[in-house]
Write a protein that holds these residues in place. Structure first.
Motif, PDB file in Angstrom:
ATOM      1  N   ASP A  64       1.939   2.044  -3.440  1.00  0.00           N
ATOM      2  CA  ASP A  64       0.627   1.942  -4.584  1.00  0.00           C
ATOM      3  C   ASP A  64       0.967   3.871  -4.148  1.00  0.00           C
ATOM      4  O   ASP A  64       0.509   4.683  -5.144  1.00  0.00           O
ATOM      5  CB  ASP A  64      -0.040   1.608  -3.698  1.00  0.00           C
TER       6      ASP A  64
ATOM      7  N   SER B  94       1.355   6.102  -7.598  1.00  0.00           N
ATOM      8  CA  SER B  94       0.643   6.938  -7.803  1.00  0.00           C
ATOM      9  C   SER B  94       0.425   8.339  -8.607  1.00  0.00           C
ATOM     10  O   SER B  94       0.443   8.965  -9.549  1.00  0.00           O
ATOM     11  CB  SER B  94      -0.646   6.969  -6.822  1.00  0.00           C
TER      12      SER B  94
ATOM     13  N   ARG C  22       0.878  -1.086   0.023  1.00  0.00           N
ATOM     14  CA  ARG C  22       0.378  -0.451  -0.144  1.00  0.00           C
ATOM     15  C   ARG C  22       0.662   1.587  -0.155  1.00  0.00           C
ATOM     16  O   ARG C  22       0.517   2.609  -0.748  1.00  0.00           O
ATOM     17  CB  ARG C  22      -0.626   0.195   0.938  1.00  0.00           C
TER      18      ARG C  22
ATOM     19  N   ARG D 173       7.833  -3.165  -6.570  1.00  0.00           N
ATOM     20  CA  ARG D 173       7.159  -3.999  -7.910  1.00  0.00           C
ATOM     21  C   ARG D 173       7.700  -5.512  -8.646  1.00  0.00           C
ATOM     22  O   ARG D 173       7.313  -6.371  -8.412  1.00  0.00           O
ATOM     23  CB  ARG D 173       6.147  -3.453  -8.576  1.00  0.00           C
TER      24      ARG D 173
END
Length: 328
Positions: free
Chosen positions: A163, A167, A160, A204
Motif C-alpha cells: 500500500d 500510494s 501494508r 495485488r
C-alpha cells in the motif's frame, strides 16, 4: 404361431380381428454396447488449451503478435534494417532535411538519419521495458504469493508495504530518483527507478487470485497427502493463479516503455548520448513547426509498439476469462 410378451402374435396375425401388427425387433439390432459406449476420443481441454483455441481465431492476436515480432527483430538485429550509422554520419547541412535517396524519413536537427535513429533506438526502449517487467513481475509474485497464501501477520506486513508503494505514483518517484542520480543515467538506473515502484499492482492481482485458488479441493487433497505448504504453493496454487499475472505483465510492458519515453521527454530520463525514442522526441519538441517529422515519426514508432503490447494483453485477458468467452 408364436407370441411375444404382450400375448400378440409375432407373425402379424391379428388376435381380436384388428388389423394392427406388432413386431419384435431382433436383439442384435440394438446392442447395449453401442448405447452405453462412452466417447473417449474427445479433445483434451484446460484453461490454456481453451485460451489458445480462442486467440488463434481472433485477427487482433495475429496483428499484435506480428507487430511485436517485428519490433523484437528490429531491436535484436538492427543491422538487418539499416546500414546507416545513427550518429557517425550526421551532417549539419542536412539539418531538418526531408527524405532523400538512402534516407527515407529525412534528418534530425543535427543532420542525423531519422530512420536509423528509430531503428537503433528500438533496442533501448524495449530493454527498459523488459528489465522493468522482470523486476516488477519478480517482486509482485514474491509479495503477492506469500501474502495471499500464508495470510496472518505475513499478509498484514506485505500488504501494508504494498500500500505504501502503491500510494506513490511510479512516474513521480522515478522523476525524483533520476534527478538525484543525474550522473548515473543509464538503461539500468531508469529501469530500477520505474520498477521499484511499479510492482504493487502485480502483487495485488496475484494475491486476490491466490486467495480464491487456495481454498480449492485439490489444495485440500494435497494437504491431506502430506505435502508441505511451500510445495503446495509452488506446484499447485501458483500455477493455477498465474494467468492474470501474464495479462497484467503484457500490458505493463507497454506502460514501462511509455514511462521511459516520458522521463526522457521531461529531460530526466536517459542521457542525451543514449539513443531512444523518448530522447528523440525530447530533442525534436522545439522544431515541431519547422520539421514536424522529427517528432512525429519517433512518436509513431512508440505508439505502434505500445498498441501492439496493449492489444495482445487485451486479447489474452479475454481468452483466459471463461466468462468473457461465454459472452461472445
Amino acid at each position: 404361431m408364436s407370441s411375444n410378451l404382450t400375448g400378440e402374435p409375432t407373425d402379424g396375425t391379428p388376435v381380436d380381428g384388428r388389423s394392427s401388427t406388432h413386431y419384435v425387433a431382433p436383439l442384435d439390432e440394438t446392442p447395449l454396447v453401442g448405447v452405453d459406449a462412452v466417447k473417449v476420443a474427445e479433445k483434451r481441454s484446460n484453461l490454456w488449451i481453451d485460451a489458445w483455441r480462442d486467440v488463434r481465431r481472433r485477427p487482433m492476436f495475429w496483428i499484435s503478435a506480428a507487430l511485436i515480432l517485428l519490433v523484437a527483430l528490429v531491436a535484436l538485429f538492427p543491422g538487418l534494417f539499416t546500414q546507416t550509422p545513427p550518429n557517425n554520419n550526421c551532417i549539419l547541412g542536412n539539418s531538418n532535411g526531408g527524405p532523400t535517396d538512402g534516407h527515407p524519413l529525412g534528418f534530425t536537427k543535427q543532420g542525423c538519419d531519422i530512420y536509423a535513429r528509430i531503428i537503433h533506438g528500438t533496442s533501448t526502449s524495449l530493454s527498459v521495458g523488459f528489465i522493468v517487467i522482470v523486476l516488477t513481475t519478480t517482486l509482485g509474485i514474491l509479495f503477492g504469493a506469500f501474502s495471499g497464501f500464508y495470510g496472518g501477520w505475513i499478509d498484514a506486513v506485505l500488504s501494508r508495504l504494498g500500500d505504501i508503494f502503491f500510494s506513490i505514483p511510479y512516474i513521480l518517484a522515478a522523476v525524483v530518483i533520476m534527478s538525484v542520480l543525474s550522473q548515473y543515467r543509464s538503461v539500468w538506473s531508469i529501469s530500477l527507478a520505474i520498477g521499484i515502484f511499479a510492482w504493487p499492482s502485480t502483487a495485488r492481482v496475484l494475491r486476490s487470485e491466490i486467495l480464491r485458488v487456495k481454498n480449492a479441493d485439490f489444495v485440500m487433497a494435497s494437504t491431506a497427502l502430506g505435502l508441505s505448504r511451500f510445495k503446495i504453493l509452488l506446484k499447485h496454487v501458483l500455477p493455477n493463479s498465474i494467468a492474470p499475472v501474464i495479462v497484467i505483465t503484457t500490458i505493463s510492458l507497454a506502460g514501462a516503455i511509455v514511462a521511459e519515453a516520458s522521463l526522457s521527454f521531461l529531460g530526466v530520463g536517459l542521457g542525451s548520448d543514449i539513443m531512444s525514442w523518448g530522447n528523440d522526441i525530447n530533442q525534436a519538441q522545439n522544431d515541431l513547426r519547422v520539421a514536424p517529422q522529427t517528432l512525429i515519426l519517433p512518436s509513431i514508432a512508440l505508439s505502434v509498439t505500445v498498441f501492439a503490447f496493449i492489444s495482445l494483453g487485451e486479447v489474452v485477458r479475454d481468452a483466459l476469462d471463461p466468462k468473457a468467452r461465454a459472452l461472445r
